[in-house]
Design a protein around this motif. Structure first.
Motif: not given
Length: 382
Positions: A175-178, A200-201, A243-249
């Motif tokens: 998100s651009k607002l993160a 972003v990124g 955000v997007k995570v590579n694995k769920e916690l």
């Protein structure tokens, strides 16, 4: 499970519940980690004195990762508080096995067929227990009962067990607002922005997914009460929607992991610390639909019954009252409620901070003190 469904698993309580006041000093250089208590644990203040509170074994608690030495002993400081628990109850200590040893569940029953060979090293937790046979044993695991004789282990315990490896994930900003957030104020509940408009990124290593104390400070039109990802090595957080995570916690609840709650299943009397019932002209705490925080479980000597009983100490000091009075609110005046009159509902299961014998001794001392004060007043009047 859908994430939004997960967010509905934690319910709020009555508006009259007040937070426990604790130290809000945060050490920025010290990360917060979750550790499991492996032994019933007393809670100590910064001077190494017991507070009277305690946690039962196998609870997950958040601590600052750097141990603190108080009066020659190692402790972990509970996050968002200025209270401490002995390190040996958590990480344990490594001891050499000096004789072939079986693992016991009790003084007369083995936990399994396992034989620990002489010369090996095992981890023990907390102080030793004295069994009915008069011998002492160390706890070596759990949650099933597993103990080894103290006599079969080395007396020195200078090696600290290596903590378990932390679970981590990579969070990528979408998100651009993160922004990066942290908590300030009482109990770390107030929201503070550390850095705005992250690129972003951008990637961050995160080690916890939790409803933080300041989650509900987000405007309801924006995010509402929602969980955050903690940036590893800091007390700073990223909002899950940014955000997007590579694995769920695993999703944690700060509130439930740091508090205990009861339900009032019937109209309930209020007692003073001396075991006497408060007089509210016939009113009681009314049966409640929600759950309410408690911060103590102690024995109080009840003089009208001539015995010690277990009592909870509610955090809230104003609650709904029965209708037998002029107000629908009742003041607790730092009162207690019998554990037998309520039902434990959720959160940390407290263990008594004293014994029935200690409650009787405390009551006797109080009576002696009151009589001495009354005698002093009579003497002065003369």
């Amino acid at each position: 499970m859908n994430l939004h469904k997960k967010l509905l698993t934690i319910t709020s309580t009555l508006a009259f519940i007040l937070p426990i006041t604790v130290s809000n000093k945060i050490y920025a250089a010290d990360s917060v980690v979750t550790k499991t208590l492996m032994h019933n644990s007393a809670v100590y203040n910064k001077s190494g004195e017991a507070t009277g509170e305690a946690y039962a074994a196998y609870q997950n608690i958040e601590f600052y990762s750097k141990p603190v030495k108080i009066k020659g002993q190692q402790y972990y400081r509970i996050s968002y508080e200025n209270n401490y628990i002995k390190l040996s109850n958590i990480d344990g200590v490594k001891r050499k096995v000096t004789a072939n040893s079986y693992v016991y569940a009790s003084s007369v029953k083995r936990a399994n067929k396992r034989l620990i060979r002489k010369g090996s090293t095992i981890t023990t937790y907390g102080g030793s227990y004295k069994f009915k046979n008069g011998k002492r044993y160390y706890r070596i695991g759990g949650p099933k009962k597993q103990y080894v004789k103290v006599a079969n282990l080395s007396k020195s315990a200078d090696e600290v067990a290596v903590p378990a490896k932390e679970e981590v994930a990579t969070a990528t900003v979408t998100s651009k607002l993160a922004s990066i957030y942290t908590g300030t104020g009482k109990n770390g509940q107030e929201l503070k922005v550390v850095k705005k408009k992250l690129k972003v990124g951008s990637k961050f290593t995160v080690d916890r997914f939790s409803n933080t104390p300041f989650s509900n400070w987000f405007p309801s039109t924006q995010y509402g009460d929602a969980p955050m990802y903690r940036i590893k090595g800091t007390n700073n957080w990223l909002h899950y929607a940014d955000v997007k995570v590579n694995k769920e916690l695993e999703l944690h609840s700060f509130d439930l992991e740091h508090s205990s709650r009861i339900k009032f299943i019937k109209d309930t009397d209020i007692y003073n610390a001396d075991g006497t019932m408060q007089d509210h002209q016939g009113q009681k705490i009314a049966k409640q639909g929600g759950s309410l925080k408690v911060d103590k479980l102690v024995y109080l000597w009840v003089p009208s019954e001539q015995k010690a009983e277990l009592f909870y100490h509610p955090v809230a000091q104003r609650m709904y009252a029965t209708s037998k009075g002029s107000s629908d609110i009742i003041e607790l005046h730092n009162g207690y409620v019998k554990a037998s009159d309520v039902k434990f509902n959720m959160g940390l299961k407290l263990i008594p901070g004293n014994t029935p014998q200690e409650a009787k001794v405390a009551y006797d001392k109080l009576i002696i003190s009151k009589k001495a004060n009354q005698q002093s007043v009579i003497t002065e009047d003369k």
